[in-house]
Design a protein around this motif. Sequence first.
Motif, PDB file in Angstrom:
ATOM      1  N   LEU A  72       0.827  -1.203   0.000  1.00 56.12           N
ATOM      2  CA  LEU A  72       0.000   0.000   0.000  1.00 56.12           C
ATOM      3  C   LEU A  72       0.860   1.252   0.000  1.00 56.12           C
ATOM      4  O   LEU A  72       0.547   2.234  -0.690  1.00 56.12           O
ATOM      5  CB  LEU A  72      -0.927  -0.028   1.214  1.00 56.12           C
ATOM      6  CG  LEU A  72      -1.898   1.162   1.345  1.00 56.12           C
ATOM      7  CD1 LEU A  72      -2.804   1.243   0.122  1.00 56.12           C
ATOM      8  CD2 LEU A  72      -2.709   1.050   2.620  1.00 56.12           C
ATOM      9  N   ARG A  73       1.947   1.232   0.756  1.00 58.48           N
ATOM     10  CA  ARG A  73       2.842   2.383   0.772  1.00 58.48           C
ATOM     11  C   ARG A  73       3.475   2.608  -0.598  1.00 58.48           C
ATOM     12  O   ARG A  73       3.569   3.742  -1.074  1.00 58.48           O
ATOM     13  CB  ARG A  73       3.924   2.183   1.831  1.00 58.48           C
ATOM     14  CG  ARG A  73       3.396   2.064   3.250  1.00 58.48           C
ATOM     15  CD  ARG A  73       4.518   2.064   4.257  1.00 58.48           C
ATOM     16  NE  ARG A  73       4.038   1.883   5.612  1.00 58.48           N
ATOM     17  CZ  ARG A  73       4.788   2.035   6.702  1.00 58.48           C
ATOM     18  NH1 ARG A  73       6.064   2.363   6.568  1.00 58.48           N
ATOM     19  NH2 ARG A  73       4.277   1.867   7.898  1.00 58.48           N
ATOM     20  N   VAL A  74       3.916   1.528  -1.230  1.00 58.48           N
ATOM     21  CA  VAL A  74       4.502   1.655  -2.558  1.00 58.48           C
ATOM     22  C   VAL A  74       3.481   2.178  -3.550  1.00 58.48           C
ATOM     23  O   VAL A  74       3.778   3.058  -4.384  1.00 58.48           O
ATOM     24  CB  VAL A  74       5.069   0.294  -3.019  1.00 58.48           C
ATOM     25  CG1 VAL A  74       5.561   0.379  -4.462  1.00 58.48           C
ATOM     26  CG2 VAL A  74       6.204  -0.149  -2.104  1.00 58.48           C
TER      27      VAL A  74
ATOM     28  N   LEU B  25       1.574   9.210  -6.096  1.00 52.41           N
ATOM     29  CA  LEU B  25       2.064  10.561  -5.826  1.00 52.41           C
ATOM     30  C   LEU B  25       3.052  11.014  -6.890  1.00 52.41           C
ATOM     31  O   LEU B  25       2.994  12.158  -7.364  1.00 52.41           O
ATOM     32  CB  LEU B  25       2.708  10.608  -4.436  1.00 52.41           C
ATOM     33  CG  LEU B  25       3.173  11.981  -3.939  1.00 52.41           C
ATOM     34  CD1 LEU B  25       2.003  12.940  -3.863  1.00 52.41           C
ATOM     35  CD2 LEU B  25       3.836  11.849  -2.574  1.00 52.41           C
ATOM     36  N   CYS B  26       3.955  10.119  -7.301  1.00 51.32           N
ATOM     37  CA  CYS B  26       4.918  10.462  -8.348  1.00 51.32           C
ATOM     38  C   CYS B  26       4.207  10.751  -9.667  1.00 51.32           C
ATOM     39  O   CYS B  26       4.526  11.728 -10.365  1.00 51.32           O
ATOM     40  CB  CYS B  26       5.923   9.329  -8.527  1.00 51.32           C
ATOM     41  SG  CYS B  26       7.042   9.096  -7.134  1.00 51.32           S
TER      42      CYS B  26
ATOM     43  N   LEU C 176      13.600  16.083 -11.872  1.00 49.45           N
ATOM     44  CA  LEU C 176      14.149  16.554 -10.599  1.00 49.45           C
ATOM     45  C   LEU C 176      13.056  16.689  -9.539  1.00 49.45           C
ATOM     46  O   LEU C 176      13.302  16.468  -8.350  1.00 49.45           O
ATOM     47  CB  LEU C 176      14.853  17.899 -10.804  1.00 49.45           C
ATOM     48  CG  LEU C 176      16.105  17.864 -11.695  1.00 49.45           C
ATOM     49  CD1 LEU C 176      16.679  19.266 -11.849  1.00 49.45           C
ATOM     50  CD2 LEU C 176      17.153  16.921 -11.108  1.00 49.45           C
ATOM     51  N   ALA C 177      11.849  17.040  -9.973  1.00 51.13           N
ATOM     52  CA  ALA C 177      10.751  17.168  -9.015  1.00 51.13           C
ATOM     53  C   ALA C 177      10.326  15.816  -8.465  1.00 51.13           C
ATOM     54  O   ALA C 177       9.943  15.699  -7.294  1.00 51.13           O
ATOM     55  CB  ALA C 177       9.566  17.873  -9.674  1.00 51.13           C
ATOM     56  N   VAL C 178      10.399  14.773  -9.311  1.00 50.14           N
ATOM     57  CA  VAL C 178       9.975  13.438  -8.880  1.00 50.14           C
ATOM     58  C   VAL C 178      11.098  12.701  -8.167  1.00 50.14           C
ATOM     59  O   VAL C 178      10.853  11.765  -7.394  1.00 50.14           O
ATOM     60  CB  VAL C 178       9.477  12.637 -10.096  1.00 50.14           C
ATOM     61  CG1 VAL C 178       9.090  11.221  -9.716  1.00 50.14           C
ATOM     62  CG2 VAL C 178       8.281  13.333 -10.730  1.00 50.14           C
ATOM     63  N   ALA C 179      12.350  13.105  -8.400  1.00 48.83           N
ATOM     64  CA  ALA C 179      13.498  12.380  -7.837  1.00 48.83           C
ATOM     65  C   ALA C 179      13.422  12.221  -6.315  1.00 48.83           C
ATOM     66  O   ALA C 179      13.699  11.137  -5.801  1.00 48.83           O
ATOM     67  CB  ALA C 179      14.802  13.063  -8.245  1.00 48.83           C
ATOM     68  N   PRO C 180      13.071  13.275  -5.522  1.00 46.12           N
ATOM     69  CA  PRO C 180      12.990  13.059  -4.064  1.00 46.12           C
ATOM     70  C   PRO C 180      11.992  11.984  -3.664  1.00 46.12           C
ATOM     71  O   PRO C 180      12.251  11.198  -2.754  1.00 46.12           O
ATOM     72  CB  PRO C 180      12.581  14.443  -3.535  1.00 46.12           C
ATOM     73  CG  PRO C 180      13.028  15.406  -4.573  1.00 46.12           C
ATOM     74  CD  PRO C 180      12.849  14.685  -5.878  1.00 46.12           C
ATOM     75  N   PHE C 181      10.827  11.938  -4.359  1.00 46.85           N
ATOM     76  CA  PHE C 181       9.843  10.905  -4.037  1.00 46.85           C
ATOM     77  C   PHE C 181      10.379   9.516  -4.397  1.00 46.85           C
ATOM     78  O   PHE C 181      10.184   8.553  -3.644  1.00 46.85           O
ATOM     79  CB  PHE C 181       8.547  11.181  -4.799  1.00 46.85           C
ATOM     80  CG  PHE C 181       7.891  12.486  -4.424  1.00 46.85           C
ATOM     81  CD1 PHE C 181       7.096  12.585  -3.299  1.00 46.85           C
ATOM     82  CD2 PHE C 181       8.092  13.618  -5.192  1.00 46.85           C
ATOM     83  CE1 PHE C 181       6.494  13.776  -2.953  1.00 46.85           C
ATOM     84  CE2 PHE C 181       7.494  14.815  -4.858  1.00 46.85           C
ATOM     85  CZ  PHE C 181       6.695  14.907  -3.738  1.00 46.85           C
ATOM     86  N   ALA C 182      11.047   9.424  -5.565  1.00 51.15           N
ATOM     87  CA  ALA C 182      11.611   8.133  -5.963  1.00 51.15           C
ATOM     88  C   ALA C 182      12.700   7.688  -4.992  1.00 51.15           C
ATOM     89  O   ALA C 182      12.788   6.507  -4.625  1.00 51.15           O
ATOM     90  CB  ALA C 182      12.169   8.223  -7.388  1.00 51.15           C
TER      91      ALA C 182
ATOM     92  N   ALA D  79      12.964   8.563  -1.809  1.00 49.15           N
ATOM     93  CA  ALA D  79      12.327   8.164  -0.555  1.00 49.15           C
ATOM     94  C   ALA D  79      11.719   6.775  -0.662  1.00 49.15           C
ATOM     95  O   ALA D  79      11.804   5.962   0.263  1.00 49.15           O
ATOM     96  CB  ALA D  79      11.266   9.196  -0.160  1.00 49.15           C
ATOM     97  N   LEU D  80      11.097   6.482  -1.819  1.00 47.61           N
ATOM     98  CA  LEU D  80      10.495   5.166  -2.014  1.00 47.61           C
ATOM     99  C   LEU D  80      11.563   4.077  -2.025  1.00 47.61           C
ATOM    100  O   LEU D  80      11.419   3.033  -1.366  1.00 47.61           O
ATOM    101  CB  LEU D  80       9.699   5.155  -3.318  1.00 47.61           C
ATOM    102  CG  LEU D  80       9.076   3.816  -3.720  1.00 47.61           C
ATOM    103  CD1 LEU D  80       8.078   3.360  -2.667  1.00 47.61           C
ATOM    104  CD2 LEU D  80       8.399   3.930  -5.076  1.00 47.61           C
ATOM    105  N   ALA D  81      12.645   4.306  -2.792  1.00 47.20           N
ATOM    106  CA  ALA D  81      13.725   3.315  -2.851  1.00 47.20           C
ATOM    107  C   ALA D  81      14.361   3.112  -1.481  1.00 47.20           C
ATOM    108  O   ALA D  81      14.665   1.984  -1.080  1.00 47.20           O
ATOM    109  CB  ALA D  81      14.769   3.748  -3.883  1.00 47.20           C
ATOM    110  N   HIS D  82      14.564   4.219  -0.759  1.00 49.70           N
ATOM    111  CA  HIS D  82      15.172   4.111   0.578  1.00 49.70           C
ATOM    112  C   HIS D  82      14.261   3.346   1.532  1.00 49.70           C
ATOM    113  O   HIS D  82      14.721   2.514   2.317  1.00 49.70           O
ATOM    114  CB  HIS D  82      15.458   5.510   1.116  1.00 49.70           C
ATOM    115  CG  HIS D  82      16.038   5.512   2.498  1.00 49.70           C
ATOM    116  ND1 HIS D  82      17.328   5.111   2.773  1.00 49.70           N
ATOM    117  CD2 HIS D  82      15.494   5.853   3.703  1.00 49.70           C
ATOM    118  CE1 HIS D  82      17.565   5.206   4.071  1.00 49.70           C
ATOM    119  NE2 HIS D  82      16.465   5.659   4.658  1.00 49.70           N
TER     120      HIS D  82
END
Length: 444
Positions: free
Chosen positions: A14-16, A22-23, A177-183, A185-188
């Motif tokens: 669900l989190r993924v 969101l991305c 670049l706008a989506v990179a922080p969300f990606a 955070a998801l990968a981390h």
Amino acid sequence: MNEPRSAAGSPLFLRVFVFMLLCVGVVQLMNLILVVAAQTPEQKLHTIGQIADAVRQGPGEPDALTVAPASKIPTVPANPRAERLGLALSMVLQVDPSRVRFDFPPGLLARRPVYESRNLPRALPFADSTAARAVYVFGTFRVWVQRTDGRWLRVEPAGVVEPWRWFGMLWLLMSVLAVAPFAWALAHRIAKPFGAFAAAAERLGRNPHTEPLALSGPSEIAEAAAAFNQMQARLNRYVDDRTTVIGALAHDLRTPLMRMALRLEAVPDGVRSACENDIRDMQALITSTLAYVRESGQPAARRPLDLRSLAETVTDDLSDRGEPVTLALGDPVVIEGDSAALKAMITNLVSNALKYGGCADVSLERHNGEVRVEVRDRGPGIPPEDIDHVFEPFFRGERSRNRDTGGIGLGLASARAVARAHGGDIVVENVETGGLCARVTLPG
């Protein structure tokens, strides 16, 4: 399994899923802003007159047209539009049409107006060259013109990519670049539990009694952590049960040995002496086995200590007995450990060096975040085929059955058990200059 579920958060899938939505939402928002805010791109136009002026005297405007010598003239495919424009350019330049070749390269940049038709007449309805100069050329093109001296020139627009295309590519980069922080955070968030499991497995391999994993995070991770903790508990029980059995057997063997020793009082002296020697060997073996079980089965009690001071007590005690033992000078080496177990480990290594190598040279140092303890001797070393077996319980490099010269075969096994209980290890290797080196590595 109910307790891990109560401590767990929302499911990982669900989190993924929420992060992915969101991305996608951020990307679509950026695209909407681009559609609403971007201006209509301007059509890139050139005239036959501008091309003719560029051929005669170079480009009339900076960055408008480029003129360069052409060493190779390609074959231009038939194109009614290109033929008409070539006829117009030859009229303006007042040259034979065979000396002019007009081409529109294929691809996205070669835009042709929809009103062009192959059924239009090939002749140009221009009364003079003035009307031909006003003909517009749309999109990207290439023109080859042969000059009077026989050389060919190539003329083409200077800017291959229009400004609006650069703006679009820049906007795409901004979207990434706008989506990179969300990606990130998801990968981390996905990779963090796997890193925790890898670290826990490493700690379990070094110390079976390490702290269990915390039952936190998504429900899937909490259930996996609970299963890992149960596996750790079962392994510890498995090892402890068998260690307890071995210790109990070794302890209970003392009673029948004592009865045998008492009964030997009525046996003739020759037989009694031989049997007493066998009984002493068995008692020494039992004592060593109990010590090995105690050192390998109990978790180490950790506290800060100076390993160099601990080694000094071992070497000073042996030196006072006249043994050839030396300890290299150096700074204090403070680690977390069990002083009694570490002292027994160093004593075992130094005693082996004295027994089989005739001397022992001890050194301590810090190296790459680890503490190294090396015990060297100047003896004959160990045969290469025995290197991998010296840490096996009851293995003796000295092949005789004499306990005084060959020992029990538990010294190195016990020393390695202590080192691994502290998160380290021991290796032995033959030194090129002669002798054997036992190297202990411990967390610094």
